[in-house]
Design a protein around this motif. Structure first.
Motif, PDB file in Angstrom:
ATOM      1  N   ALA A   1      21.954 -61.191 -26.869  1.00  0.00           N
ATOM      2  CA  ALA A   1      22.912 -61.778 -25.922  1.00  0.00           C
ATOM      3  C   ALA A   1      24.306 -61.694 -26.536  1.00  0.00           C
ATOM      4  N   ARG A   2      25.166 -60.928 -25.918  1.00  0.00           N
ATOM      5  CA  ARG A   2      26.523 -60.766 -26.452  1.00  0.00           C
ATOM      6  C   ARG A   2      27.585 -61.252 -25.472  1.00  0.00           C
ATOM      7  N   ARG A   3      27.179 -62.037 -24.494  1.00  0.00           N
ATOM      8  CA  ARG A   3      28.141 -62.617 -23.572  1.00  0.00           C
ATOM      9  C   ARG A   3      28.699 -63.899 -24.169  1.00  0.00           C
ATOM     10  N   ALA A   4      30.017 -64.071 -24.090  1.00  0.00           N
ATOM     11  CA  ALA A   4      30.676 -65.245 -24.655  1.00  0.00           C
ATOM     12  C   ALA A   4      31.707 -65.760 -23.658  1.00  0.00           C
ATOM     13  N   GLY A   5      31.418 -66.893 -23.027  1.00  0.00           N
ATOM     14  CA  GLY A   5      32.342 -67.443 -22.039  1.00  0.00           C
ATOM     15  C   GLY A   5      32.465 -66.537 -20.843  1.00  0.00           C
ATOM     16  N   SER A   6      33.696 -66.167 -20.507  1.00  0.00           N
ATOM     17  CA  SER A   6      33.939 -65.322 -19.334  1.00  0.00           C
ATOM     18  C   SER A   6      34.001 -63.842 -19.685  1.00  0.00           C
ATOM     19  N   GLY A   7      33.607 -63.496 -20.901  1.00  0.00           N
ATOM     20  CA  GLY A   7      33.659 -62.097 -21.316  1.00  0.00           C
ATOM     21  C   GLY A   7      32.409 -61.677 -22.073  1.00  0.00           C
ATOM     22  N   THR A   8      32.435 -60.442 -22.537  1.00  0.00           N
ATOM     23  CA  THR A   8      31.282 -59.871 -23.242  1.00  0.00           C
ATOM     24  C   THR A   8      31.760 -59.018 -24.414  1.00  0.00           C
ATOM     25  N   TRP A   9      31.045 -59.128 -25.529  1.00  0.00           N
ATOM     26  CA  TRP A   9      31.294 -58.248 -26.666  1.00  0.00           C
ATOM     27  C   TRP A   9      30.535 -56.941 -26.428  1.00  0.00           C
ATOM     28  N   ARG A  10      31.257 -55.836 -26.412  1.00  0.00           N
ATOM     29  CA  ARG A  10      30.636 -54.537 -26.189  1.00  0.00           C
ATOM     30  C   ARG A  10      30.600 -53.735 -27.481  1.00  0.00           C
ATOM     31  N   LEU A  11      29.455 -53.116 -27.733  1.00  0.00           N
ATOM     32  CA  LEU A  11      29.276 -52.310 -28.935  1.00  0.00           C
ATOM     33  C   LEU A  11      30.057 -51.007 -28.840  1.00  0.00           C
ATOM     34  N   ASN A  12      30.780 -50.675 -29.901  1.00  0.00           N
ATOM     35  CA  ASN A  12      31.449 -49.381 -30.007  1.00  0.00           C
ATOM     36  C   ASN A  12      30.685 -48.455 -30.949  1.00  0.00           C
ATOM     37  N   THR A  13      29.575 -48.968 -31.491  1.00  0.00           N
ATOM     38  CA  THR A  13      28.682 -48.174 -32.329  1.00  0.00           C
ATOM     39  C   THR A  13      27.291 -48.238 -31.700  1.00  0.00           C
ATOM     40  N   SER A  14      26.304 -47.672 -32.365  1.00  0.00           N
ATOM     41  CA  SER A  14      24.936 -47.782 -31.872  1.00  0.00           C
ATOM     42  C   SER A  14      24.448 -49.219 -32.030  1.00  0.00           C
ATOM     43  N   LYS A  15      23.317 -49.525 -31.405  1.00  0.00           N
ATOM     44  CA  LYS A  15      22.754 -50.866 -31.502  1.00  0.00           C
ATOM     45  C   LYS A  15      22.445 -51.214 -32.951  1.00  0.00           C
ATOM     46  N   GLN A  16      21.977 -50.232 -33.699  1.00  0.00           N
ATOM     47  CA  GLN A  16      21.652 -50.457 -35.112  1.00  0.00           C
ATOM     48  C   GLN A  16      22.908 -50.602 -35.941  1.00  0.00           C
ATOM     49  N   GLY A  17      23.953 -49.820 -35.635  1.00  0.00           N
ATOM     50  CA  GLY A  17      25.184 -49.853 -36.401  1.00  0.00           C
ATOM     51  C   GLY A  17      25.311 -48.669 -37.331  1.00  0.00           C
ATOM     52  N   VAL A  18      26.423 -48.607 -38.042  1.00  0.00           N
ATOM     53  CA  VAL A  18      26.680 -47.517 -38.981  1.00  0.00           C
ATOM     54  C   VAL A  18      26.078 -47.887 -40.331  1.00  0.00           C
ATOM     55  N   PRO A  19      25.174 -47.066 -40.884  1.00  0.00           N
ATOM     56  CA  PRO A  19      24.569 -47.403 -42.178  1.00  0.00           C
ATOM     57  C   PRO A  19      25.572 -47.263 -43.319  1.00  0.00           C
ATOM     58  N   ILE A  20      25.593 -48.249 -44.201  1.00  0.00           N
ATOM     59  CA  ILE A  20      26.471 -48.233 -45.366  1.00  0.00           C
ATOM     60  C   ILE A  20      25.611 -48.053 -46.609  1.00  0.00           C
ATOM     61  N   LYS A  21      25.876 -47.000 -47.360  1.00  0.00           N
ATOM     62  CA  LYS A  21      25.067 -46.702 -48.540  1.00  0.00           C
ATOM     63  C   LYS A  21      25.759 -47.189 -49.809  1.00  0.00           C
ATOM     64  N   LEU A  22      24.958 -47.610 -50.758  1.00  0.00           N
ATOM     65  CA  LEU A  22      25.460 -48.124 -52.024  1.00  0.00           C
ATOM     66  C   LEU A  22      24.845 -47.319 -53.158  1.00  0.00           C
ATOM     67  N   ALA A  23      25.684 -46.860 -54.077  1.00  0.00           N
ATOM     68  CA  ALA A  23      25.196 -46.076 -55.209  1.00  0.00           C
ATOM     69  C   ALA A  23      24.446 -46.974 -56.179  1.00  0.00           C
ATOM     70  N   VAL A  24      23.311 -46.510 -56.669  1.00  0.00           N
ATOM     71  CA  VAL A  24      22.501 -47.260 -57.632  1.00  0.00           C
ATOM     72  C   VAL A  24      22.260 -46.386 -58.867  1.00  0.00           C
ATOM     73  N   ALA A  25      21.535 -46.938 -59.821  1.00  0.00           N
ATOM     74  CA  ALA A  25      21.269 -46.220 -61.074  1.00  0.00           C
ATOM     75  C   ALA A  25      20.577 -44.883 -60.785  1.00  0.00           C
ATOM     76  N   GLY A  26      20.973 -43.877 -61.522  1.00  0.00           N
ATOM     77  CA  GLY A  26      20.383 -42.566 -61.348  1.00  0.00           C
ATOM     78  C   GLY A  26      21.107 -41.704 -60.340  1.00  0.00           C
TER      79      GLY A  26
END
Length: 253
Positions: free
Chosen positions: A71-96
């Protein structure tokens, strides 16, 4: 709150590692710079309360019972996704030298009703990947997220124009009918000043000194409708609103 002179400017990684991850696991957080709020029930204007940017923890809710949609409706408006439902994956460098997906970042904009253009309020929603979060699947109800809400210059200009219009169209209450006790002119003038002050305060356009001065005027029986203190304060607020309207027009030219 932060000590005087300090500004909260965390990176995306700081928000996820030092705030979202700790909040999800119930660990102690440093200060109250990120607040818990039901972001998807209140309009961004009410959440920001005059600030240009604010940080919130919230839990995604289903759009209806047994629904997998958020549910992304808030009051008299709605938050609309500008990315996919999952979102943009953010990768983090680890050992190796390997990189792993630690979190997803979704970008949203706030729209009124079925309006095509955004209101100027935008939001970044951070969510941990299912591997690192104990909550439900990515982008689904029940997921705990961190939201960064901010208003662009368009939202600031629109708010200034709207408040200016409200102040210009305000008029005192109508003359009471026969048999109804008439409110003294001095009281009406004080009520007008109080209305204007509260309207300006909602947008962070007043000072604590002005609020204290207003309290003294409200309780002073010697202050009448023609008192210079009342006239000066009303004129100050109207001029301040006019200045904001000029900023709005200049930004569009």
């Amino acid at each position: 709150m932060l000590p005087p002179g300090f500004i909260f400017q965390p990176s995306d990684q700081d928000l996820v590692v030092h705030f979202l991850l700790r909040w999800i696991h119930g660990l102690q957080l440093c200060r109250n710079v990120v607040q818990e709020a039901d972001v998807y029930t209140r309009e961004p204007e009410a959440l920001l309360r005059g600030r240009q940017k604010a940080y919130f923890f919230t839990t995604l809710r289903p759009s209806s019972r047994n629904s997998s949609q958020v549910a992304r409706r808030a009051g008299s408006g709605t938050w609309r996704l500008n990315t996919s439902k999952q979102g943009v994956p953010i990768k983090l460098a680890v050992a190796g030298g390997y990189k792993v997906i630690v979190w997803f970042k979704r970008h949203l904009s706030f729209h009124l009703s079925n309006a095509k253009n955004s209101t100027g309020f935008v939001m970044d929603e951070f969510a941990l990947s299912s591997r690192h979060a104990p909550s439900s699947a990515k982008g689904r109800p029940g997921q705990q997220v961190l939201c960064v809400i901010r208003q662009t210059q368009k939202a600031i200009n629109d708010a200034a124009k709207r408040k200016r219009r409200q102040l210009e169209t305000w008029s005192p209450p109508p003359t009471p009918a026969a048999g109804v006790r008439k409110v003294p002119d001095a009281r009406l003038q004080k009520l007008q000043l109080l209305y204007i002050f509260r309207s300006m305060k909602r947008w962070g356009l007043t000072t604590s000194e002005e609020e204290e001065k207003l309290k003294d005027l409200m309780h002073d029986p010697q202050v009448d409708a023609n008192h210079p203190a009342i006239k000066n304060m009303v004129a100050q607020f109207l001029n301040r609103a006019s200045h904001l309207d000029l900023i709005h027009h200049d930004s569009l030219s």
